[in-house]
Write a protein that holds these residues in place. Structure first.
Motif, mmCIF file in Angstrom:
data_model
loop_
_atom_site.group_PDB
_atom_site.id
_atom_site.type_symbol
_atom_site.label_atom_id
_atom_site.label_comp_id
_atom_site.label_asym_id
_atom_site.label_seq_id
_atom_site.Cartn_x
_atom_site.Cartn_y
_atom_site.Cartn_z
ATOM 1 N N GLU A 3 0.512 -1.003 -0.157
ATOM 2 C CA GLU A 3 -0.194 0.532 0.172
ATOM 3 C C GLU A 3 0.687 1.210 0.067
ATOM 4 N N LEU A 4 1.975 1.467 0.927
ATOM 5 C CA LEU A 4 2.925 2.845 1.067
ATOM 6 C C LEU A 4 3.573 2.174 -0.239
ATOM 7 N N ILE A 5 4.358 1.618 -1.511
ATOM 8 C CA ILE A 5 3.963 1.859 -3.003
ATOM 9 C C ILE A 5 2.904 1.800 -3.571
ATOM 10 N N THR A 6 2.005 1.173 -3.562
ATOM 11 C CA THR A 6 0.853 2.119 -4.350
ATOM 12 C C THR A 6 1.177 3.884 -3.443
ATOM 13 N N ILE A 7 0.517 4.325 -3.154
ATOM 14 C CA ILE A 7 0.301 5.668 -2.451
ATOM 15 C C ILE A 7 2.135 6.714 -3.621
ATOM 16 N N LEU A 8 3.431 6.038 -3.183
ATOM 17 C CA LEU A 8 3.968 6.570 -3.475
ATOM 18 C C LEU A 8 3.833 7.009 -4.955
ATOM 19 N N VAL A 9 3.813 5.872 -5.945
ATOM 20 C CA VAL A 9 3.531 5.478 -6.523
ATOM 21 C C VAL A 9 2.573 6.613 -7.881
ATOM 22 N N ASP A 10 1.758 6.318 -6.703
ATOM 23 C CA ASP A 10 0.301 7.578 -7.395
ATOM 24 C C ASP A 10 0.343 8.627 -7.469
ATOM 25 N N GLY A 11 0.874 8.986 -5.895
ATOM 26 C CA GLY A 11 1.068 10.637 -5.678
ATOM 27 C C GLY A 11 2.194 11.380 -6.576
ATOM 28 N N LEU A 12 3.654 10.391 -7.173
ATOM 29 C CA LEU A 12 4.668 11.083 -7.596
ATOM 30 C C LEU A 12 3.635 11.098 -9.016
ATOM 31 N N THR A 13 3.404 9.990 -9.731
ATOM 32 C CA THR A 13 2.207 10.495 -11.217
ATOM 33 C C THR A 13 1.923 11.421 -10.949
ATOM 34 N N ALA A 15 1.952 14.144 -9.261
ATOM 35 C CA ALA A 15 2.655 15.649 -9.474
ATOM 36 C C ALA A 15 3.555 15.609 -10.739
ATOM 37 N N SER A 16 3.742 14.573 -11.503
ATOM 38 C CA SER A 16 4.101 14.784 -12.861
ATOM 39 C C SER A 16 4.024 15.464 -13.337
ATOM 40 N N TRP A 17 2.185 14.819 -13.803
ATOM 41 C CA TRP A 17 1.717 16.691 -14.964
ATOM 42 C C TRP A 17 1.820 17.951 -13.506
ATOM 43 N N LEU A 18 0.560 17.579 -12.826
ATOM 44 C CA LEU A 18 0.581 18.950 -12.135
ATOM 45 C C LEU A 18 2.348 20.013 -11.972
ATOM 46 N N PHE A 19 3.312 19.297 -11.851
ATOM 47 C CA PHE A 19 4.871 19.827 -11.942
ATOM 48 C C PHE A 19 4.409 20.792 -13.272
ATOM 49 N N ILE A 20 4.046 20.074 -14.573
ATOM 50 C CA ILE A 20 5.021 20.370 -15.911
ATOM 51 C C ILE A 20 3.852 21.842 -16.130
ATOM 52 N N VAL A 21 2.583 21.118 -15.884
ATOM 53 C CA VAL A 21 1.670 22.659 -15.580
ATOM 54 C C VAL A 21 1.883 23.746 -15.080
ATOM 55 N N SER A 22 2.256 23.480 -13.584
ATOM 56 C CA SER A 22 2.398 23.923 -12.630
ATOM 57 C C SER A 22 3.498 24.951 -13.028
ATOM 58 N N LEU A 23 4.395 24.474 -13.885
ATOM 59 C CA LEU A 23 5.543 25.336 -13.515
ATOM 60 C C LEU A 23 6.181 26.373 -15.057
ATOM 61 N N GLY A 24 4.409 25.946 -15.282
ATOM 62 C CA GLY A 24 4.453 27.415 -17.124
ATOM 63 C C GLY A 24 3.461 28.171 -16.229
ATOM 64 N N LEU A 25 3.010 28.001 -15.113
ATOM 65 C CA LEU A 25 2.202 28.960 -14.474
ATOM 66 C C LEU A 25 3.225 29.970 -13.186
ATOM 67 N N THR A 26 4.075 29.159 -12.932
ATOM 68 C CA THR A 26 4.666 29.914 -12.190
ATOM 69 C C THR A 26 5.934 31.006 -12.658
ATOM 70 N N LEU A 27 6.374 30.614 -14.153
ATOM 71 C CA LEU A 27 6.774 30.825 -14.650
ATOM 72 C C LEU A 27 6.531 32.292 -15.132
ATOM 73 N N VAL A 28 5.637 32.039 -15.928
ATOM 74 C CA VAL A 28 4.260 33.384 -16.413
ATOM 75 C C VAL A 28 4.313 34.530 -15.143
ATOM 76 N N PHE A 29 4.300 34.320 -14.203
ATOM 77 C CA PHE A 29 3.705 35.045 -13.355
ATOM 78 C C PHE A 29 5.081 35.564 -12.992
ATOM 79 N N VAL A 151 6.317 6.432 -17.247
ATOM 80 C CA VAL A 151 6.858 7.478 -17.849
ATOM 81 C C VAL A 151 6.940 9.047 -17.838
ATOM 82 N N LEU A 152 5.208 9.534 -17.703
ATOM 83 C CA LEU A 152 5.649 11.116 -17.453
ATOM 84 C C LEU A 152 6.185 11.265 -16.166
ATOM 85 N N VAL A 153 6.583 10.439 -15.303
ATOM 86 C CA VAL A 153 7.042 11.173 -14.185
ATOM 87 C C VAL A 153 9.075 11.052 -15.140
#
Length: 298
Positions: A3-13, A15-29, A151-153
Motif C-alpha cells: 500500500e505504501l508503494i502504491t501511495i508513492l507511485v500514485d502520488g508521483l504520477t 505530481a509529475s503532470w501537475l508540476f509541468i502545468v504549474s511550472l508554466g504558471l509560475t514561469l508566466v507569473f 514515463v510521465l514521471v
C-alpha cells in the motif's frame, strides 16, 4: 508495504503532470507578473488537441508509437497558435496595469476558451487510449503498474531540468532572469522586454499544453477539465512560492503525495487534504516555501 508503494507511485504520477502545468504558471507569473486564471484552459486545449492528433494518426493507420509524437506536436501547435493571439493581441495592452485588472482579463479569457473548446470539440468526452498501452506494465512487489505512469514521471523530470538549464545556462535564459529581476533596468540596457514576455508566455502555454496532452491518455477529456486543474495548480504555486521553479517541484510533490494518501486512506478527504496542506504552509510561510527573489528597493 504494498500500500505504501502504491501511495508513492500514485502520488508521483499525479505530481509529475501537475508540476509541468504549474511550472508554466509560475514561469508566466515570474516574468510577466500575471496570475493567469486561463492557464487551465491551455491545459484543456492541449488535451483536446492531443485527442484530435492521436485520433488522426490512428485513422491514418500510422504506427501506435507515433501517438507520442502526435501528443508532442499537439502541444507545440497549441503554443504556436494561442500564444500570439493572447499575448500580442490582448495581454500586452494591460502590462503595468493593476493586478486585479489582469486577473479579471485572464478570467475572461478562461470563460471565452471554455466556450471555444465546446464549439470546436463539442460536449462529448474524448478518450486517448493508444499511448497508454505502449509501455507495458511494471511490477513492483506484488503490485502491477502501467508503464506510462513512469514515463510521465520521467517527462516531468526532463522538462524541469530543461527549463532550469535554459534559464541558468543559456544567454537567453540569463536575459529572462534579468527581466524577472527588473524589467526597467533590463530595458535600459537594450533588452527587448516585449520579446522576452512573448517568449516566456509561449513557453508557459506550451508547458500547460504538454501537461494536458500527456495527461489525456489517463483521463476523460471533456468540458470542465480545466477548472480542477487551475485550482490545484494554484495550490501548488502558493505552497511552493509564486515565481519559484524549485517551489513548483516541491509543491507538486507535496500536493501529489497528500492527495494520494487521502485517496487510499480517506477518499472523501481528497480535495480537503490539498487545501489543509496549503493552509498549514501559509500559516508558517505566507510567501510559500521558496520565496522568489525580489528586486532590492532603494
Amino acid at each position: 508495504m504494498n500500500e505504501l508503494i502504491t501511495i508513492l507511485v500514485d502520488g508521483l504520477t499525479y505530481a509529475s503532470w501537475l508540476f509541468i502545468v504549474s511550472l508554466g504558471l509560475t514561469l508566466v507569473f515570474g516574468v510577466l507578473k500575471i496570475l493567469n486564471i486561463a492557464h487551465g484552459s491551455f491545459y484543456a486545449l492541449g488535451a483536446y488537441a492531443a485527442a484530435s492528433f492521436v485520433g488522426w494518426a490512428a485513422a491514418m493507420k500510422w504506427a501506435p508509437a507515433f501517438s507520442i509524437v502526435a501528443m508532442l506536436l499537439a502541444a507545440v501547435a497549441v503554443a504556436a497558435v494561442v500564444a500570439p493571439l493572447t499575448e500580442r493581441a490582448l495581454l500586452r495592452f494591460f502590462y503595468g496595469r493593476d493586478e486585479v485588472l489582469l486577473v479579471l482579463v485572464t478570467y475572461a479569457m478562461f470563460l471565452i476558451m471554455e466556450d471555444v473548446t465546446k464549439l470546436v470539440w463539442g460536449a462529448n468526452p474524448y478518450y486517448v487510449s493508444e499511448p497508454y498501452g505502449l509501455f507495458g506494465n511494471v511490477h513492483l512487489g506484488q503490485q502491477t503498474y502501467v508503464g506510462y505512469d513512469f514515463v510521465l514521471v520521467g517527462l516531468a523530470v526532463a522538462v524541469g531540468l530543461l527549463v532550469w538549464w535554459g534559464l541558468n545556462r543559456t544567454r537567453q535564459g540569463k536575459i529572462v532572469l534579468a527581466v524577472i529581476h527588473s524589467a526597467e533596468v533590463a530595458s535600459s540596457m537594450g533588452v527587448n522586454v516585449s520579446r522576452v514576455y512573448m517568449l516566456a508566455f509561449s513557453i508557459g502555454i506550451f508547458l500547460a499544453a504538454i501537461g494536458g496532452a500527456f495527461t489525456a491518455p489517463m483521463i476523460s477529456v471533456q468540458p470542465g477539465v480545466s477548472v480542477g486543474v487551475i485550482i490545484v495548480s494554484f495550490a501548488v504555486v502558493i505552497i511552493g512560492g509564486l515565481g519559484s521553479i524549485p517551489g513548483a517541484a516541491v509543491g507538486a510533490l507535496i500536493v501529489g503525495l497528500a492527495r494520494s494518501l487521502a485517496v487510499h486512506t480517506a477518499p472523501v478527504a481528497e480535495l480537503f487534504s490539498i487545501y489543509i496542506v496549503m493552509a498549514i504552509v501559509l500559516m508558517f510561510r505566507p510567501e510559500g516555501l521558496f520565496q522568489r527573489t525580489q528586486a532590492r528597493k532603494i
